[in-house]
Design an enzyme around this catalytic site. Structure first.
Site, short mmCIF file in Angstrom:
data_model
loop_
_atom_site.label_atom_id
_atom_site.label_comp_id
_atom_site.label_asym_id
_atom_site.label_seq_id
_atom_site.Cartn_x
_atom_site.Cartn_y
_atom_site.Cartn_z
CG ASN A 152 -0.29 -0.42 2.48
OD1 ASN A 152 0.23 -1.53 2.58
ND2 ASN A 152 -0.28 0.46 3.47
CB SER A 198 -10.61 -3.21 1.46
OG SER A 198 -11.23 -2.06 1.99
CB ALA A 199 -15.88 -2.15 -0.66
CG HIS A 200 -12.03 1.91 1.82
ND1 HIS A 200 -10.95 2.75 1.81
CD2 HIS A 200 -11.79 1.00 2.78
CE1 HIS A 200 -10.10 2.37 2.76
NE2 HIS A 200 -10.58 1.31 3.35
CB THR A 238 -27.50 -7.88 10.63
OG1 THR A 238 -28.18 -8.52 11.70
CG2 THR A 238 -28.48 -7.56 9.52
CB CYS A 325 -3.39 3.31 9.18
SG CYS A 325 -2.92 2.33 7.79
C1 LIG Z 1 -6.42 -0.42 3.15
C2 LIG Z 1 -5.67 -1.65 3.42
C3 LIG Z 1 -6.06 -2.50 4.48
C4 LIG Z 1 -7.18 -2.17 5.41
O1 LIG Z 1 -8.43 -2.24 4.77
P1 LIG Z 1 -9.74 -1.63 5.48
O2 LIG Z 1 -10.84 -2.14 4.61
O3 LIG Z 1 -9.58 -0.15 5.45
O4 LIG Z 1 -9.81 -2.19 6.85
C5 LIG Z 1 -5.34 -3.65 4.66
N1 LIG Z 1 -4.30 -3.97 3.87
C6 LIG Z 1 -3.90 -3.19 2.85
C7 LIG Z 1 -2.76 -3.59 2.00
C8 LIG Z 1 -4.57 -2.00 2.60
O5 LIG Z 1 -4.16 -1.21 1.61
#
Ligand SMILES: *Cc1c(COP(=O)(O)O)cnc(C)c1O
Length: 377
Positions: A152, A198-200, A238, A325
């Site tokens: 990331n 992760s969706a976002h 849920t 983060c």
């Molecule tokens: C963003 C990210 C996460 C965390 O994902 P969340 O859905 O925000 O909890 C974990 N691992 C990597 C490599 C990421 O880029």
């Protein structure tokens, strides 16, 4: 504002927002209820599950929805290790790499108090895990190996087919964090038992993600939550129908774009890097010699230029030093120091990431502003 932080998060695509809206209001029923409205929501969840599965080449029933990749990583790592322990096996080693997301590193380290032996593999100066060092670590009976597909901070890709094959040969469960990879490049789940998304990070909503749990051979995990047994008992609670539907739509769109988008983003990224390198001689690209995600750029500014100063002078360009983060921490990125960068060098590094809504004009403008500011500071 110029947004160059797509690795931290992406905006929801307009189609995703449209797909979600009715499930907040008129179609709000609990997808686990047996009445008509409940079954309608359940059906929407299953359609979304198929889209998420298709994006990563899985079967729909191998997808467990979670609140995000952090939760999926926690379930995979703690759940799989605890299952091995519960079966009375001898395997106590849990292997990961020094450049993983904090949620993976902390999950692995937390297992020490349960009698496991965490092993954190180093990476080379390109940010890659060496297969020989994994092989050596696997000479001690190992419960689980967790190695991310794409980083990331640097976008550096690991050789997952090779690393997962080594883990499989050694009888260890293999997990991979696909949070950055899924939707950006095609993924292979060969020899992979568990995988997190992760969706976002792919134009879906925040607060939803998924864990891939292989069926053949079956990956087994001890759930973290006690509850109603939803999601095949792996993740009680849920399901948030609107978020799940949005995630499905995001996965559907991302899959459709996989043939064209990587090349477009790589071009944008390369133009940006060319302008920065030309305008700021002495800048160094991290991970330049190895395969990386198409949209990302992590580079060290020339000597004497602080990344935090540059960011402070350009509040309207969204960029970052390390990961989102740990952005509040002033300490240099542990990912870059693991690649052998001295702290002073790591503190000169910036991460820029482009995405679906980045234009050529934004690239030109951002590069000009960055060069101007970095030259005088
Ligand atoms: C963003 C990210 C996460 C965390 O994902 P969340 O859905 O925000 O909890 C974990 N691992 C990597 C490599 C990421 O880029």
């Amino acid at each position: 504002m110029i947004y160059l932080d797509y690795f931290a998060t992406t905006p929801c695509a307009p189609e995703v927002v449209d797909a979600m809206l009715p499930w907040f209001t008129q179609d709000f029923a609990n997808p686990h209820s047996t009445h008509g409205p409940g079954q309608k929501a359940a059906h929407a969840v299953e359609v979304a599950r198929e889209h998420v599965a298709a994006l990563i080449g899985a079967e729909a029933r191998e997808i467990v929805f979670t609140s995000g990749a952090t939760e999926a990583n926690n379930i995979a790592i703690k759940g799989a290790a605890r299952h091995v322990q519960r079966m009375g096996g001898e395997r106590r080693r849990v292997i990961t790499s020094a450049v993983e997301h904090k949620c993976v590193l902390e999950s692995v380290k937390s297992l020490e108090s349960e009698g496991f032996e965490p092993v954190i593999l180093p990476v080379d100066r390109h940010g890659r895990v060496d297969s020989a060092s994994l092989e050596k670590a696997l000479s001690v009976p190992t419960a689980l190996v967790s190695i991310m597909a794409a980083n990331n901070e640097t976008g550096v890709l690991q050789d997952i087919p090779t690393l997962s094959a080594l883990a499989r040969q050694a009888g260890a469960v293999f997990h991979t964090d696909l949070a950055q990879m899924a939707g950006k490049l095609p993924v292979s789940l060969e020899h992979v038992d568990l995988a997190s998304v992760s969706a976002h990070k792919m134009y879906g909503p925040k607060g939803v993600g998924a864990l891939y749990v292989r069926r053949r051979p079956r990956a087994r995990i001890v759930p973290l939550f006690s509850g109603g047994g939803q999601e095949r008992g792996v993740r009680s609670g849920t399901l948030p129908t609107p978020l799940v539907v949005g995630f499905g739509e995001a996965a559907r769109i991302a899959r459709g774009a996989l043939t064209v988008e990587p090349e477009r983003l790589a071009q944008l990224r390369d133009v940006l890097w060319q302008k920065l390198r030309d305008g700021l001689p002495g800048s160094v690209l991290n991970g330049a010699k190895v395969p990386r995600l198409p949209g990302g750029l992590n580079f060290c500014l020339p000597k004497g230029v602080s990344a935090l100063d540059v960011m402070a002078h350009l509040p309207d360009i969204a960029m970052s030093t390390g990961s989102a983060c740990s952005a509040a921490e002033l300490a240099p990125s542990y990912v870059l120091t693991a690649m052998g960068l001295p702290e002073a060098e790591a503190s000169r590094c910036l991460r820029l990431s482009v995405g679906r809504f980045t234009s050529n004009a934004e690239i030109d403008r951002a590069a000009a502003l960055l060069v101007d500011v970095a030259r005088v500071s």
